[in-house]
Write an enzyme that holds these catalytic residues in place. Structure first.
Site, PDB file in Angstrom:
ATOM      1  N   ILE A 179       0.854  -1.187   0.000  1.00 30.66           N
ATOM      2  CA  ILE A 179       0.000   0.000   0.000  1.00 30.66           C
ATOM      3  C   ILE A 179       0.892   1.239   0.000  1.00 30.66           C
ATOM      4  CG2 ILE A 179      -1.842   1.231   1.171  1.00 30.66           C
ATOM      5  CD1 ILE A 179      -2.559  -1.400   2.561  1.00 30.66           C
ATOM      6  N   ASP A 180       0.887   1.950  -1.090  1.00 33.17           N
ATOM      7  CA  ASP A 180       1.697   3.165  -1.213  1.00 33.17           C
ATOM      8  C   ASP A 180       0.779   4.381  -1.128  1.00 33.17           C
ATOM      9  OD1 ASP A 180       3.515   5.119  -1.707  1.00 33.17           O
ATOM     10  OD2 ASP A 180       3.930   4.539  -3.780  1.00 33.17           O
ATOM     11  N   THR A 181       0.750   5.027   0.048  1.00 34.10           N
ATOM     12  CA  THR A 181      -0.126   6.181   0.230  1.00 34.10           C
ATOM     13  C   THR A 181       0.317   7.376  -0.608  1.00 34.10           C
ATOM     14  OG1 THR A 181       1.162   6.844   2.176  1.00 34.10           O
ATOM     15  CG2 THR A 181      -0.777   5.477   2.559  1.00 34.10           C
TER      16      THR A 181
END
Length: 304
Positions: A179-181
């Site tokens: 998960i790359d915010t």
């Protein structure tokens, strides 16, 4: 002691509204202002029992529990028993945190207000409940919200890896995603979010000739068979800017279905594109995809 019904009603209505917002935020429930207002007014109407001693049975544990369920049903509707239990736990948790803080502020500031049967009331000739509401409640709400966000951020290291499943035609590709915010990559035309996967995870799925052309960066329709052309119709080209500020094109696929599995939830984002990147995304091989954060929007939530 003299109690003013209007002050008691307004004070508890605002408190109930804030507690319901806190509950919906923690449980990630869709919130509608009208339903929240109606539920908070009904919760505040519960204070009418305070002025009628013959109705003292309303302050029993069972009566309070049923009234809490009614407020939650009006505010968020009914889905299943498990969701209702989660909402009840969150509501009482927020009540204990904020209510306990208000009770402590009451004694610390020596205000002439008190809690009678779980209802905030004020004495004659003073307006401490108003000051308690205007100053204390927002401060405590800010503290609870900040604490929740800090706790959620600290857990991010445990839930940053998810399982990604992508369906295209009759094929299903599964891999581990990160998960790359900070991922803000979108298709400039459709504004569809783009999740990036390693090209290698598609080795057994994409036709070999088309795979070679994708690795080269620009598929050529003139050299594709009918089967390969069917795949080409699902291809999109996404412009993006590299770290060195150079503009390039990313080959992406438009899949049939995308599902993201966390430890406790399932999400199915609509319209998401899957970018294909040659090489590896993780030096240690711990993940093979960079998942766009928009995949975890509330409307994409399937189950928990």
């Amino acid at each position: 002691m003299v109690m003013y019904a209007d002050i008691v009603f307004v004070t508890n209505a605002v408190i109930d509204y804030t507690l319901l917002v806190a509950t919906g935020t923690v449980c990630r429930q869709p919130m509608h202002r009208g339903r929240l207002l109606l539920a908070s007014f009904i919760g505040a109407a519960y204070t009418v029992f305070l002025f009628f001693p013959p109705l003292s049975f309303a302050f029993t544990f069972i009566a309070k529990w049923l009234f809490s369920c009614l407020m939650l049903f009006i505010a968020f509707g009914w889905t299943n028993a498990w969701t209702m239990l989660r909402l009840l736990a969150a509501l009482y948790g927020a009540s204990f945190f904020i209510g306990g803080g208000l009770f402590a502020l009451h004694y610390y500031m020596e205000q002439q207000s008190e809690i009678v049967n779980g209802i905030v009331v004020t004495h004659t000739g003073r307006q401490p409940a108003l000051w308690l509401l205007v100053l204390g409640f927002p401060a405590l709400w800010w503290g609870v919200r900040s604490g929740y966000r800090a706790l959620k951020a600290s857990r991010q290291t445990d839930v940053q890896h998810v399982r990604l499943e992508i369906e295209l035609f009759t094929h299903t590709v599964a891999c581990t995603g990160f998960i790359d915010t900070g991922n803000r990559l979108h298709d400039p035309l459709s504004r569809a979010p783009v999740t990036i996967t390693e090209l290698a995870v598609w080795n057994e799925v994409i036709p070999e000739a088309l795979m070679a052309q994708i690795e080269a960066g620009m598929p050529d329709t003139g050299q594709l068979s009918d089967e390969e052309y069917r795949w080409f119709e699902r291809i999109r080209f996404i412009p993006y800017r590299t770290v060195s500020s150079e503009t390039s094109l990313l080959v992406a696929l438009r899949p049939d279905t995308v599902r993201v599995y966390t430890e406790s939830d399932i999400y199915q984002p609509e319209g998401m594109l899957i970018g294909l990147r040659p090489g590896t995304l993780s030096s240690g091989g711990t993940y093979q995809a960079i998942v766009h954060p928009q995949a975890f929007a509330g409307e994409h939530h399937l189950a928990s």
